[in-house]
Design a protein around this motif. Structure first.
Motif, PDB file in Angstrom:
ATOM      1  N   MET A 225       0.874  -1.167   0.000  1.00  0.00           N
ATOM      2  CA  MET A 225       0.000   0.000   0.000  1.00  0.00           C
ATOM      3  C   MET A 225       0.912   1.217   0.000  1.00  0.00           C
ATOM      4  N   GLU A 226       0.989   1.891  -1.127  1.00  0.00           N
ATOM      5  CA  GLU A 226       2.012   2.905  -1.335  1.00  0.00           C
ATOM      6  C   GLU A 226       1.917   4.054  -0.342  1.00  0.00           C
ATOM      7  N   GLU A 227       0.693   4.444   0.050  1.00  0.00           N
ATOM      8  CA  GLU A 227       0.556   5.553   1.005  1.00  0.00           C
ATOM      9  C   GLU A 227       1.214   5.198   2.335  1.00  0.00           C
ATOM     10  N   GLU A 228       0.965   3.980   2.829  1.00  0.00           N
ATOM     11  CA  GLU A 228       1.564   3.554   4.090  1.00  0.00           C
ATOM     12  C   GLU A 228       3.050   3.250   3.918  1.00  0.00           C
ATOM     13  N   ALA A 229       3.430   2.705   2.756  1.00  0.00           N
ATOM     14  CA  ALA A 229       4.843   2.410   2.500  1.00  0.00           C
ATOM     15  C   ALA A 229       5.677   3.687   2.540  1.00  0.00           C
ATOM     16  N   ALA A 230       5.098   4.789   2.026  1.00  0.00           N
ATOM     17  CA  ALA A 230       5.806   6.075   2.052  1.00  0.00           C
ATOM     18  C   ALA A 230       6.018   6.536   3.499  1.00  0.00           C
ATOM     19  N   VAL A 231       5.043   6.270   4.379  1.00  0.00           N
ATOM     20  CA  VAL A 231       5.183   6.622   5.788  1.00  0.00           C
ATOM     21  C   VAL A 231       6.306   5.804   6.421  1.00  0.00           C
ATOM     22  N   VAL A 232       6.380   4.512   6.080  1.00  0.00           N
ATOM     23  CA  VAL A 232       7.435   3.648   6.620  1.00  0.00           C
ATOM     24  C   VAL A 232       8.810   4.175   6.224  1.00  0.00           C
ATOM     25  N   ARG A 233       8.989   4.503   4.929  1.00  0.00           N
ATOM     26  CA  ARG A 233      10.288   5.025   4.464  1.00  0.00           C
ATOM     27  C   ARG A 233      10.638   6.326   5.182  1.00  0.00           C
ATOM     28  N   ARG A 234       9.634   7.159   5.403  1.00  0.00           N
ATOM     29  CA  ARG A 234       9.880   8.428   6.088  1.00  0.00           C
ATOM     30  C   ARG A 234      10.326   8.189   7.525  1.00  0.00           C
ATOM     31  N   ILE A 235       9.697   7.218   8.212  1.00  0.00           N
ATOM     32  CA  ILE A 235      10.074   6.924   9.598  1.00  0.00           C
ATOM     33  C   ILE A 235      11.529   6.501   9.672  1.00  0.00           C
ATOM     34  N   PHE A 236      11.958   5.609   8.772  1.00  0.00           N
ATOM     35  CA  PHE A 236      13.349   5.149   8.783  1.00  0.00           C
ATOM     36  C   PHE A 236      14.303   6.307   8.476  1.00  0.00           C
ATOM     37  N   GLU A 237      13.959   7.127   7.503  1.00  0.00           N
ATOM     38  CA  GLU A 237      14.832   8.247   7.129  1.00  0.00           C
ATOM     39  C   GLU A 237      14.935   9.260   8.258  1.00  0.00           C
ATOM     40  N   ASP A 238      13.805   9.595   8.882  1.00  0.00           N
ATOM     41  CA  ASP A 238      13.821  10.574   9.982  1.00  0.00           C
ATOM     42  C   ASP A 238      14.618  10.049  11.172  1.00  0.00           C
ATOM     43  N   TYR A 239      14.451   8.755  11.495  1.00  0.00           N
ATOM     44  CA  TYR A 239      15.181   8.205  12.632  1.00  0.00           C
ATOM     45  C   TYR A 239      16.677   8.179  12.338  1.00  0.00           C
ATOM     46  N   ALA A 240      17.045   7.800  11.117  1.00  0.00           N
ATOM     47  CA  ALA A 240      18.464   7.772  10.746  1.00  0.00           C
ATOM     48  C   ALA A 240      19.060   9.170  10.771  1.00  0.00           C
ATOM     49  N   ALA A 241      18.221  10.181  10.543  1.00  0.00           N
ATOM     50  CA  ALA A 241      18.693  11.563  10.552  1.00  0.00           C
ATOM     51  C   ALA A 241      18.800  12.135  11.961  1.00  0.00           C
ATOM     52  N   GLY A 242      18.377  11.352  12.961  1.00  0.00           N
ATOM     53  CA  GLY A 242      18.550  11.803  14.342  1.00  0.00           C
ATOM     54  C   GLY A 242      17.280  12.163  15.079  1.00  0.00           C
TER      55      GLY A 242
ATOM     56  N   LEU B  18      10.457   0.072  13.312  1.00  0.00           N
ATOM     57  CA  LEU B  18      11.892   0.125  13.034  1.00  0.00           C
ATOM     58  C   LEU B  18      12.560  -1.247  13.112  1.00  0.00           C
ATOM     59  N   ARG B  19      11.924  -2.218  13.731  1.00  0.00           N
ATOM     60  CA  ARG B  19      12.525  -3.548  13.881  1.00  0.00           C
ATOM     61  C   ARG B  19      11.905  -4.583  12.940  1.00  0.00           C
ATOM     62  N   ASN B  20      10.978  -4.181  12.105  1.00  0.00           N
ATOM     63  CA  ASN B  20      10.278  -5.124  11.237  1.00  0.00           C
ATOM     64  C   ASN B  20      11.123  -5.447  10.003  1.00  0.00           C
ATOM     65  N   HIS B  21      11.661  -6.659   9.945  1.00  0.00           N
ATOM     66  CA  HIS B  21      12.547  -7.063   8.844  1.00  0.00           C
ATOM     67  C   HIS B  21      11.814  -7.214   7.520  1.00  0.00           C
ATOM     68  N   LEU B  22      10.481  -7.258   7.549  1.00  0.00           N
ATOM     69  CA  LEU B  22       9.742  -7.363   6.296  1.00  0.00           C
ATOM     70  C   LEU B  22      10.000  -6.155   5.410  1.00  0.00           C
ATOM     71  N   TYR B  23      10.240  -4.997   6.035  1.00  0.00           N
ATOM     72  CA  TYR B  23      10.507  -3.790   5.254  1.00  0.00           C
ATOM     73  C   TYR B  23      11.837  -3.874   4.517  1.00  0.00           C
ATOM     74  N   ALA B  24      12.712  -4.805   4.948  1.00  0.00           N
ATOM     75  CA  ALA B  24      13.989  -5.019   4.268  1.00  0.00           C
ATOM     76  C   ALA B  24      13.941  -6.248   3.373  1.00  0.00           C
ATOM     77  N   GLY B  25      12.747  -6.829   3.181  1.00  0.00           N
ATOM     78  CA  GLY B  25      12.611  -7.974   2.287  1.00  0.00           C
ATOM     79  C   GLY B  25      12.862  -9.304   2.958  1.00  0.00           C
ATOM     80  N   GLN B  26      12.632  -9.398   4.286  1.00  0.00           N
ATOM     81  CA  GLN B  26      12.789 -10.662   5.006  1.00  0.00           C
ATOM     82  C   GLN B  26      11.534 -10.935   5.827  1.00  0.00           C
ATOM     83  N   LEU B  27      10.926 -12.100   5.601  1.00  0.00           N
ATOM     84  CA  LEU B  27       9.748 -12.501   6.355  1.00  0.00           C
ATOM     85  C   LEU B  27      10.208 -13.281   7.588  1.00  0.00           C
ATOM     86  N   VAL B  28       9.940 -12.725   8.771  1.00  0.00           N
ATOM     87  CA  VAL B  28      10.375 -13.345  10.026  1.00  0.00           C
ATOM     88  C   VAL B  28       9.144 -13.846  10.768  1.00  0.00           C
TER      89      VAL B  28
END
Length: 542
Positions: free
Chosen positions: A168-185, A225-235
């Protein structure tokens, strides 16, 4: 003279046919007719597992009526209808035998200690074997890269391909933003607040964004932030579900990472691998020293972990000190997401003083309070039984009318009888069914009949006595002892504004589910008004 018999029937899940209850009852009726038994009552539990007695209102009512000697035998299709747990089935048999009541299985006859033991063992083995087969099936799904259940944020189920997910692209964009914002501090709290302000789609089941939703819990591997599915791994298999034998509730237990099952699913990747790995390094838990672990176990303040916001029910935490050095507390949900409907700030020392005053007044006569608990419990059990009986009658009427409507439709479809008369009868029964359903919907949900174990009541009385003594001599008793005893007796402290300016209203929720005390009369203490401060039962759990 015919013996008085009752029927008990049950089916396990809401995925099974609800007519199973009627089929079991019909089988028992025929058995009673053939064996000269007078069927006086029907008890049933629809969509209830046989693994536990909790939630089995029909069975609990049967056991309650057995004590009153309202029947002579219980007839069931098979013993596993009563329970698929060895301990529970043996306990039911023991209690009914003590009351002089036989258990009769249609296909096996009167139950004995031997048959109960064997059937209890077989039923429990069957249930555990089913559980293993389900897990094995889920393992196979995960190996194939298919979802084993649940809806991760950023995906939806593929209706054309069972077990597959669609982005779901709308939610996927939120996920990418969360990772980018956290990595930015940015902190999880500030990210959550921004998403809440912008009305970003909230993960399923959540009312609002929170820092915990983003950061999660390291032990369970939860959080965006800990969900490996976002990196292409089903845990899969991060946690296992076990049923608490004392409450009947399923609780989750974390599994060690060595037991996790991981499958590569690159088609589900949302976050670049490099970014995901960088974030994992940032959130990697550091080893705590012995001193830090010890300090975490001890409450910092008298009410640490007990305070709840009176507006939204969330926890409350310190907001820092004012210019005079006094600590203030605020709603944690408001601090994290800004979503509390009526946020308020309080001085911690005033709340603590109000709680102390309430406890002192409540604990002047602890023996009277214990006696009140016992009387309240007895009344609650009696009321719950009457409420459930009335609801059971209505539910049975709805089932009977629904079955009659189905039979009439069948007759009309097959051309049996006068179709005009059958059509009129069908319309009449449908009207009666609608009226019965409406009456049932207006009935309150049945209470669970709760009784206190004597040992629990004795321990509660002893804790009341000790806390009463500690509160009356607070300085000599020691802060640690008062804090410990307080947590033995109080589940939470709800804080809200009073009706008048400057008033504080608090409610103490006791840890015992059936604890209830008389509400206090308003009393002012140094400008603090404690209203409706009685100890009340919480809405869940002991």
């Amino acid at each position: 003279m015919s013996r008085r018999a009752v029927c008990y029937s049950r089916f396990s899940t809401d995925l099974q046919n609800e007519r199973s209850i009627e089929d079991q009852e019909a089988l028992v009726r025929r058995y009673c007719q053939l064996h000269d038994l007078k069927l006086v009552e029907l008890y049933s539990d629809a969509a209830q597992s046989g693994a536990s007695l909790f939630g089995r209102e029909g069975l609990l009512e049967l056991l309650s009526d057995a004590k009153a000697a309202k029947f002579d035998c219980v007839v069931v299709e098979e013993l596993d209808r009563l329970s698929r747990d060895m301990e529970d089935l043996a306990g039911i048999h023991k209690r009914l035998t003590f009351a002089g009541i036989d258990i009769i299985a249609v296909h096996e006859g009167t139950a004995s200690t031997v048959t109960v033991g064997l059937r209890g063992l077989v039923g429990q083995l069957y249930r555990e074997d089913n559980s293993r087969k389900v897990r094995r099936g889920l393992q196979g799904l995960v190996r194939e890269g298919r979802s084993a259940g649940g809806k991760p944020y950023g995906y939806k189920a593929d209706p054309a391909n069972k077990g597959r997910l669609l982005l779901m692209e709308e939610e996927a964009a939120v996920v990418r933003r969360i990772f980018e914002d956290y990595a930015a501090g940015k902190s999880p709290r500030s990210i959550a607040r921004e998403l809440q302000i912008e009305h970003a789609p909230v993960p399923r089941g959540g009312a609002s964004w929170s820092a915990n939703t983003i950061y999660g819990w390291a032990v369970r591997g939860s959080g965006i932030l800990r969900n490996h599915l976002y990196a292409g791994q089903l845990v899969w298999n991060k946690v296992r579900m076990v049923k608490d034998p004392d409450t009947g509730r399923r609780v989750s237990r974390p599994n060690p990472p060595s037991e996790w099952q991981i499958t590569d699913v690159p088609e589900y990747q949302i976050v670049p691998t490099e970014l995901f790995d960088r974030v994992q390094e940032m959130i990697a838990p550091r080893a705590r020293t012995r001193k830090e672990v010890g300090s975490m176990r001890r409450p910092v303040r008298l009410l640490s972990g007990l305070l709840r916001c009176g507006s939204c029910g969330a926890g409350m935490s310190t907001k820092g000190k004012d210019k005079s050095g006094r600590y203030r507390i605020e709603c944690s949900r408001q601090r994290d997401t800004g979503s509390c409907p009526n946020p308020q700030t309080f001085y911690l020392d005033r709340v603590e003083q109000a709680v102390v005053n309430v406890l002192r007044k409540e604990l002047k006569h602890p023996k009277l309070l214990v006696e009140y608990v016992q009387a309240y419990n007895e009344a609650r059990v009696e009321y719950a039984s009457k409420l459930q009986k009335k609801r059971s009658v209505l539910e049975k009427r709805v089932r009977d009318l629904d079955a009659e409507c189905e039979r009439l439709i069948s007759f009309i479809a097959k051309g049996v009888g006068n179709t005009d008369r059958l059509g009129a009868q069908y319309q009449l029964r449908c009207d009666e069914l609608d009226a019965a359903k409406l009456e049932l919907s207006r009935e309150p949900e049945p209470l669970t009949a709760v009784t206190l174990h004597p040992a629990a009541l004795k321990a509660y009385a002893e804790d009341l006595e000790r806390l009463s003594e500690a509160m009356n001599s607070r300085l000599s008793a020691g802060y640690t002892e008062i804090s410990r005893l307080l947590r033995e007796l109080v589940h939470s402290v709800v804080v809200r504004r009073g009706k008048e300016p400057g008033e504080i209203e608090i409610t103490l929720n006791g840890k015992l589910r059936s604890l209830l005390a008389q509400p206090l009369v308003k009393s002012g203490v140094g400008g603090v008004v404690v209203a409706a401060g009685g100890i009340e039962p919480p809405t869940y759990g002991l």
